[in-house]
Scaffold this motif. Structure first.
Motif, mmCIF file in Angstrom:
data_model
loop_
_atom_site.group_PDB
_atom_site.id
_atom_site.type_symbol
_atom_site.label_atom_id
_atom_site.label_comp_id
_atom_site.label_asym_id
_atom_site.label_seq_id
_atom_site.Cartn_x
_atom_site.Cartn_y
_atom_site.Cartn_z
ATOM 1 N N GLU A 80 -2.529 4.459 -6.425
ATOM 2 C CA GLU A 80 -1.877 5.583 -5.737
ATOM 3 C C GLU A 80 -0.359 5.500 -5.758
ATOM 4 O OE1 GLU A 80 -5.540 6.148 -2.534
ATOM 5 O OE2 GLU A 80 -3.617 5.363 -1.836
ATOM 6 N N ASP B 87 -7.020 7.945 -4.068
ATOM 7 C CA ASP B 87 -6.463 9.233 -4.469
ATOM 8 C C ASP B 87 -5.923 9.127 -5.883
ATOM 9 O OD1 ASP B 87 -7.067 10.522 -2.068
ATOM 10 O OD2 ASP B 87 -5.220 9.829 -1.126
ATOM 11 N N CYS B 88 -6.854 9.016 -6.820
ATOM 12 C CA CYS B 88 -6.508 8.840 -8.221
ATOM 13 C C CYS B 88 -7.765 9.127 -9.039
ATOM 14 C CB CYS B 88 -6.048 7.399 -8.442
ATOM 15 S SG CYS B 88 -5.338 7.078 -10.040
ATOM 16 N N ALA C 77 -9.491 12.108 -7.261
ATOM 17 C CA ALA C 77 -9.933 11.124 -6.270
ATOM 18 C C ALA C 77 -11.282 10.533 -6.674
ATOM 19 C CB ALA C 77 -10.035 11.768 -4.884
#
Length: 189
Positions: free
Chosen positions: A153, A21-22, A110
């Motif tokens: 994250e 999630d980045c 993401a």
């Protein structure tokens, strides 16, 4: 009279994949040895370019008497990063590895990261030693991606908490839960 037959011919391939999630560009910074945000530099390792080169780097981690030598083979910003890694002096049976990260952006926040590692081990290992090295390397590749995702994250603090949990340093004692009458305990003389 007897010729020794090499137990391992060529490198052994290991792969792992993780969703992070980045943004892909942020993850790329964490794996790029030349970037100040390189994950090991963030956690205290000393990383420097080898003089006279633009693709070779050395890294020293606190507490280890080993120099990690990196040679960047290929890079496409935010998409692909490949490097060869070796240790001097060599630790364990790993002679060198070629690590290739493929990053696929899923959206602005993401991405999916696939790590393929080609590991070359000492050529005189027994069958049992090969099996042990393969098991350790498989766990290391998977763990490497989990740590990368945790750092991306949650930052350095989250990574440190994860590593502390792995080593058992996050043990907390709650003595209030024990039913001990501290007045009944007497030191032995």
């Amino acid at each position: 009279m007897f010729e020794s037959k090499q137990m391992i011919e060529g490198p052994i391939e290991f792969t792992a994949e993780v969703e992070v999630d980045c943004a892909a560009s942020d993850v790329f910074s964490l794996i790029n040895v030349a970037d100040p945000k390189f994950r090991h530099a963030q956690t205290g390792a000393s990383v420097r370019a080898v003089e006279g080169t633009d693709n070779e780097f050395e890294m020293i981690m606190e507490g280890l008497d080993t120099v990690f030598q990196f040679c960047v083979i290929d890079q496409v910003a935010s998409k692909r990063y490949s490097l060869e890694a070796a240790m001097e002096p060599q630790l364990f049976a790993l002679v060198k590895s070629v690590e290739t990260y493929e990053i696929k952006s899923l959206n602005d926040h993401a991405c999916r990261v696939k790590l393929t590692t080609l590991a070359t081990f000492d050529d005189d290992l027994s069958l049992e030693e090969v099996a042990s090295e393969v098991a350790m390397m498989s766990m290391a590749v998977t763990g490497d991606l989990e740590k990368l995702a945790t750092l991306a994250e949650g930052g350095v603090e989250a990574l440190q908490a994860m590593e502390d949990a792995e080593t058992g340093l996050d043990i907390e004692f709650d003595l209030g839960e024990l039913d001990i009458d501290w007045d009944d305990i007497e030191p032995k003389q």
